[in-house]
Design a protein around this motif. Structure first.
Motif, short mmCIF file in Angstrom:
data_model
loop_
_atom_site.label_atom_id
_atom_site.label_comp_id
_atom_site.label_asym_id
_atom_site.label_seq_id
_atom_site.Cartn_x
_atom_site.Cartn_y
_atom_site.Cartn_z
N VAL A 39 0.86 -1.18 0.00
CA VAL A 39 0.00 0.00 0.00
C VAL A 39 0.90 1.23 0.00
CG1 VAL A 39 -1.63 1.32 1.41
CG2 VAL A 39 -1.96 -1.15 1.07
N GLY A 40 0.52 2.21 -0.79
CA GLY A 40 1.33 3.42 -0.93
C GLY A 40 2.01 3.49 -2.29
N GLU A 41 2.15 2.33 -2.93
CA GLU A 41 2.67 2.27 -4.30
C GLU A 41 1.48 2.26 -5.25
OE1 GLU A 41 5.90 2.33 -5.29
OE2 GLU A 41 6.39 2.62 -3.17
N PRO A 42 1.68 2.65 -6.51
CA PRO A 42 0.57 2.59 -7.46
C PRO A 42 0.06 1.15 -7.59
CG PRO A 42 2.40 3.84 -8.37
CD PRO A 42 2.89 3.21 -7.10
N PRO A 43 -1.25 0.98 -7.81
CA PRO A 43 -1.77 -0.38 -7.95
C PRO A 43 -1.25 -1.04 -9.22
CG PRO A 43 -3.46 1.22 -8.50
CD PRO A 43 -2.28 1.99 -7.97
N THR A 44 -1.20 -2.36 -9.18
CA THR A 44 -0.75 -3.16 -10.32
C THR A 44 -1.90 -4.05 -10.76
OG1 THR A 44 1.48 -3.22 -9.41
CG2 THR A 44 0.95 -4.85 -11.08
N LYS A 45 -2.09 -4.16 -12.07
CA LYS A 45 -3.06 -5.12 -12.60
C LYS A 45 -2.39 -6.49 -12.57
CE LYS A 45 -5.45 -1.79 -15.48
NZ LYS A 45 -5.82 -1.38 -16.83
N VAL A 46 -2.93 -7.39 -11.77
CA VAL A 46 -2.27 -8.67 -11.50
C VAL A 46 -1.99 -9.46 -12.77
CG1 VAL A 46 -2.53 -10.90 -10.36
CG2 VAL A 46 -3.23 -8.80 -9.18
N HIS A 47 -2.93 -9.50 -13.69
CA HIS A 47 -2.76 -10.32 -14.89
C HIS A 47 -1.86 -9.67 -15.94
CE1 HIS A 47 -5.35 -13.86 -14.21
NE2 HIS A 47 -5.93 -13.05 -13.34
N GLU A 48 -1.38 -8.46 -15.67
CA GLU A 48 -0.47 -7.79 -16.60
C GLU A 48 0.91 -7.71 -15.97
OE1 GLU A 48 -2.05 -4.02 -17.83
OE2 GLU A 48 -3.97 -4.91 -18.39
N GLY A 49 1.64 -8.78 -16.04
CA GLY A 49 3.02 -8.75 -15.59
C GLY A 49 3.28 -9.28 -14.20
N PHE A 50 2.24 -9.78 -13.52
CA PHE A 50 2.51 -10.25 -12.17
C PHE A 50 3.20 -11.60 -12.14
CE2 PHE A 50 1.63 -7.08 -9.28
CZ PHE A 50 1.65 -7.58 -8.01
N ARG A 51 3.23 -12.31 -13.27
CA ARG A 51 4.05 -13.52 -13.33
C ARG A 51 5.52 -13.12 -13.10
NH1 ARG A 51 -0.25 -14.24 -16.42
NH2 ARG A 51 -1.32 -16.23 -16.42
N GLN A 52 5.85 -11.91 -13.51
CA GLN A 52 7.20 -11.39 -13.29
C GLN A 52 7.49 -11.26 -11.80
OE1 GLN A 52 7.01 -7.72 -15.42
NE2 GLN A 52 7.42 -8.67 -17.40
N PHE A 53 6.47 -10.97 -11.00
CA PHE A 53 6.64 -10.87 -9.55
C PHE A 53 7.17 -12.19 -9.00
CE2 PHE A 53 4.60 -11.82 -5.42
CZ PHE A 53 5.28 -10.91 -4.63
N ILE A 54 6.55 -13.29 -9.38
CA ILE A 54 7.01 -14.60 -8.92
C ILE A 54 8.39 -14.87 -9.51
CG2 ILE A 54 6.56 -17.07 -8.95
CD1 ILE A 54 4.65 -15.64 -7.09
N GLY A 55 8.62 -14.46 -10.74
CA GLY A 55 9.94 -14.62 -11.35
C GLY A 55 11.02 -13.91 -10.56
N GLN A 56 10.70 -12.74 -10.02
CA GLN A 56 11.66 -12.00 -9.19
C GLN A 56 11.93 -12.76 -7.90
OE1 GLN A 56 9.64 -8.25 -8.84
NE2 GLN A 56 10.55 -7.43 -10.72
N LEU A 57 10.88 -13.33 -7.32
CA LEU A 57 11.07 -14.13 -6.11
C LEU A 57 11.99 -15.31 -6.41
CD1 LEU A 57 7.46 -14.30 -4.59
CD2 LEU A 57 9.34 -12.77 -3.94
N GLN A 58 11.75 -15.98 -7.55
CA GLN A 58 12.56 -17.14 -7.93
C GLN A 58 14.02 -16.74 -8.15
OE1 GLN A 58 10.21 -18.16 -11.36
NE2 GLN A 58 9.34 -19.96 -10.34
#
Length: 128
Positions: A39-58
């Motif tokens: 919260v405090g960051e701009p919202p993200t559309k989950v289906h637009e690039g959020f697979r990259q989020f898991i990729g960053q975790l990996q």
């Protein structure tokens, strides 16, 4: 919506983070879902690039172990107090915690999440 259904959705969300499974994680969300993480960051559309989020975790973590400490359910929303323990690929341990608010839609998908936590504290542990 039953509390059991909401608990299962929340459990699947955290299980897919623990296994760093991008497809399973994104599958938890509605097509037009928004994430305010943190919260405090701009919202993200989950289906637009959020697979990259898991990729960053990996890319950073060898292991992540989320623990849900408390789940408070009201209507179609849940507030979850959680802790996360992780080990980076370089062997550094991290511990951080937060609260995430989940809004679940009629199709049993996450419509919105609002995560309250401090990413800077986690990054500082990785750099220590």
């Amino acid at each position: 919506m039953s509390t059991v259904t909401i608990e299962k959705i929340v459990a699947a969300y955290f299980a897919n983070i623990a296994t760093m499974n991008p497809e399973g994680w994104v599958e938890n969300f509605a097509e037009d879902a928004l994430s305010y993480d943190p919260v405090g960051e701009p919202p993200t559309k989950v289906h637009e690039g959020f697979r990259q989020f898991i990729g960053q975790l990996q890319a950073v973590f060898e292991k992540l172990e989320p623990t849900t400490e408390h789940i408070f359910i009201a209507g179609n929303e849940a507030a979850v107090k959680w802790k996360m323990q992780g080990v980076s690929k370089t062997g550094k341990s991290v511990n951080f915690e937060g609260i995430t608010i989940f809004e679940i839609n009629e199709a049993d998908k996450i419509q919105t999440i609002r995560a309250y936590w401090n990413p800077a504290a986690m990054v500082a542990q990785l750099r220590a």
